[in-house]
Design an enzyme around this catalytic site. Structure first.
Site, PDB file in Angstrom:
ATOM      1  N   HIS A 129       9.449   4.767  -9.946  1.00 15.77           N
ATOM      2  CA  HIS A 129      10.020   4.306  -8.686  1.00 15.77           C
ATOM      3  C   HIS A 129      11.527   4.578  -8.757  1.00 15.77           C
ATOM      4  O   HIS A 129      12.110   4.579  -9.841  1.00 15.77           O
ATOM      5  CB  HIS A 129       9.764   2.793  -8.608  1.00 15.77           C
ATOM      6  N   ASP A 163       8.747  -1.260 -16.756  1.00 16.88           N
ATOM      7  CA  ASP A 163       8.823  -1.752 -15.383  1.00 16.88           C
ATOM      8  C   ASP A 163       7.433  -2.276 -15.032  1.00 16.88           C
ATOM      9  O   ASP A 163       6.503  -1.500 -14.821  1.00 16.88           O
ATOM     10  CB  ASP A 163       9.253  -0.591 -14.471  1.00 16.88           C
ATOM     11  N   GLN A 197       4.288  -3.405 -10.897  1.00 15.28           N
ATOM     12  CA  GLN A 197       2.939  -3.211 -10.360  1.00 15.28           C
ATOM     13  C   GLN A 197       1.840  -3.690 -11.295  1.00 15.28           C
ATOM     14  O   GLN A 197       0.669  -3.638 -10.940  1.00 15.28           O
ATOM     15  CB  GLN A 197       2.722  -1.723 -10.031  1.00 15.28           C
ATOM     16  N   LYS A 202       5.555  -9.686  -6.073  1.00 17.15           N
ATOM     17  CA  LYS A 202       4.344  -8.884  -6.266  1.00 17.15           C
ATOM     18  C   LYS A 202       3.298  -9.688  -7.043  1.00 17.15           C
ATOM     19  O   LYS A 202       2.235  -9.191  -7.385  1.00 17.15           O
ATOM     20  CB  LYS A 202       4.689  -7.586  -6.993  1.00 17.15           C
ATOM     21  N   CYS A 219       9.131   5.461  -2.262  1.00 17.43           N
ATOM     22  CA  CYS A 219      10.274   5.386  -3.186  1.00 17.43           C
ATOM     23  C   CYS A 219      10.010   6.129  -4.484  1.00 17.43           C
ATOM     24  O   CYS A 219      10.498   5.748  -5.549  1.00 17.43           O
ATOM     25  CB  CYS A 219      10.683   3.942  -3.477  1.00 17.43           C
TER      26      CYS A 219
END
Lengths: 140, 406
Positions: free
Chosen positions: B123, B200, B203, B226, B364
């Site tokens: 991203h 990261d 997600q 999220k 993104c």
């Protein structure tokens, strides 16, 4: 000059008034998009790209006498339909008329959601860019 | 454990509404998840009953607010199995967490010629912060490629690793196409070359079990929104020796021990990295989100999501001219797709008219879109509160939209 900006807007409002549901309205919009002639490749320049749209939209303007003439294209057919209506309303008018045009038809035909300031709906950017061209031409 | 989806759906007030005359079908969960009533209640309860600034007040409200705030930190610690709560830094989001590491760890450790490895799946928020610090420090960014399925090329990764690599920054799961990356193996390989690893987890946090100790993760970043929690809250976990050796990020109140005009000494972890009044209400409400997920069990929720993914993949595959982008064997419930001759935005606009929320565009991840030679895709991303019936309605609306556009 054929008709005023206001007359064309009224015409569009009548046309869209014929549809009962959103699907018919969008089918018509898609049809308008498909019928709008493609912009020639040499006008699809980085300079003519309207920033702030999710699909690429190109807008070209030139002055013919006292009038400004717009041509545009987009990768997305619904966007192309929207811009086709803007061209129908604004093209072949003077810079002054374009600058002060109040585009109330967008709301009246139920397309105001496309004016939302999100990156996916570039109608606002298109209107702004068309008015910017008018401003630039009137300053010359 | 079998989930009662209708009962679960009743916990999410936002799902019960009409959009453009049809029941809302929310398939944009990778952008943000919806919030259970308990999270919304926690927010309003805080403002109605406990609102106070935290940590220094000695009155009752300040004490209640501080206790609730710090309780969330403890819950986060348990949720990702961190060794201690003071290694949980509260930020504004994943982006904030990554920028923090770039501007502190990066500033202290990168020098000319050092390498930062990222992947082609990242991203923008796991690309741009590294570009900014790399430019300042003369460091070099190198990119782990992906194959046609959207799977990272581990052979290429091995070849990129050498002693000049100071940091590997990769996502656990791709936001655009759902690929689950083999982070355990990637971390081991990075460590063997002396590189630190930032994961990261934006997600993955809501779907996969995260054990930062078992995975030996150096930095782990995610966002509350999220994870069915509020927007504006993020987490950075870091190994203690790294966090302690890093210089502070932003200066201000809360992050100091003593201030004089001659100089300032900084507070202990985690406060050293938490300048200013934090987002107290949203942090406290994150507690409720974690409780919610724990009560249902992450594993059961993910099983439901994978069933939705399999069904949607099968149904979408029956549409002629539709191509699924991202066919990794390990995926979360995200389907990116394109349709021959139709721009994704057109499909998004029409599906919205059917009350269906999907995401269209570049998500993104412009470098990844470039890799696949696409301007963008349509992305449907599912959460456990979605249903098979919703997928049927989605596929039906999609077919109708395609007909309208062709």
């Amino acid at each position: 000059m054929a008709q005023s900006i206001q007359e064309t807007q009224e015409e569009l409002i009548v046309e869209f008034g014929l549809f009962d549901d959103w699907a018919d309205k969008y089918e018509y919009l898609i049809d308008l998009g498909k019928k709008l002639p493609s912009l020639s490749e040499d006008l699809k320049t980085e300079e003519n790209v309207i920033k702030g749209c999710q699909s690429r939209v190109w807008l070209h303007a030139e002055k013919q006498g006292d009038q400004i003439v717009f041509e545009a294209d987009s990768e997305a057919v619904i966007v192309k339909g929207l811009i086709s209506m803007l061209i129908r309303v604004l093209s072949h008018h003077s810079a002054e008329e374009i600058m002060k045009a109040d585009l109330y038809f967008i709301d009246q035909i139920g397309m105001s959601q496309h004016l939302a300031q999100t990156r996916s709906n570039g109608l606002l950017s298109m209107v702004k860019q068309m008015k910017n061209y008018a401003l630039a031409f009137s300053a010359k | 454990m079998t989930l009662d989806i209708q009962k679960i759906r009743a916990d999410f007030p936002v799902l019960d509404q009409q959009v453009n005359g049809s029941p809302l079908i929310y398939f944009d969960n990778a952008a943000t998840t919806q919030k259970p009533k308990s999270v919304i209640d926690a927010l309003s309860h805080y403002y109605a009953s406990d609102n106070a600034n935290i940590h220094r007040g000695i009155h009752a409200l300040a004490e209640r607010a501080t206790t609730a705030f710090e309780l969330t930190r403890t819950k986060i610690k348990e949720f990702i199995n961190a060794p201690s709560s003071d290694q949980i830094i509260l930020t504004a989001g994943t982006t904030g967490s990554i920028n923090l590491v770039a501007q502190t760890f990066g500033r202290a450790n990168f020098s000319t010629g050092d390498k930062i490895l990222i992947s082609n799946l990242e991203h923008h928020s796991n690309i741009v912060p590294w570009q900014m610090i790399a430019e300042e420090k003369g460091a070099i960014i190198e990119v782990i490629p992906v194959d046609e399925r959207g799977v990272l090329d581990l052979e290429a990764y091995r070849n990129l690793l050498d002693a000049s690599v100071k940091l590997v920054a990769v996502n656990h799961v791709s936001n655009a196409i759902g690929t689950i990356n083999p982070i355990a193996e990637m971390i081991q390989l990075a460590h063997a070359h002396g590189a630190k690893v930032l994961i990261d987890g934006a997600q993955s946090i809501a779907h996969l079990d995260i054990d930062v100790q078992a995975l030996d993760i150096d930095f782990f970043a995610f966002s509350a929104h999220k994870l069915f929690g509020p927007t504006g809250v993020g987490v950075l976990y870091g190994k203690r020796e790294l966090l302690e050796s890093m210089p502070p990020y932003q200066g201000g109140g809360e992050m100091i021990k003593e201030v004089s005009f001659e100089g300032t000494t900084y507070n202990e972890l985690p406060y050293k990295f938490e300048a200013g009044t934090p987002n107290i209400a949203d942090v406290i409400a994150l507690s409720a989100a974690i409780d919610y997920v724990n009560a249902l069990s992450k594993e059961a929720l993910f099983t439901q999501e994978l069933a939705l993914l399999a069904y949607a993949t099968e149904q979408l595959s029956t549409i002629p001219g539709l191509r699924i982008i991202g066919t990794a064997p390990d995926k979360i419930a995200v389907i990116s797709f394109v349709m021959d001759g139709i721009h994704p935005q057109d499909l998004g606009v029409l599906l919205d008219k059917f009350g269906i929320a999907i995401r269209t565009g570049h998500h993104c991840v412009q470098p990844l879109m470039k890799r696949f030679g696409l301007p963008g895709t349509c992305r449907a991303s599912f959460a456990f509160y979605n249903t098979f019936e919703e997928i049927d309605l989605f596929v039906k609306a999609l077919r109708r939209s395609i007909n309208m556009l062709q």
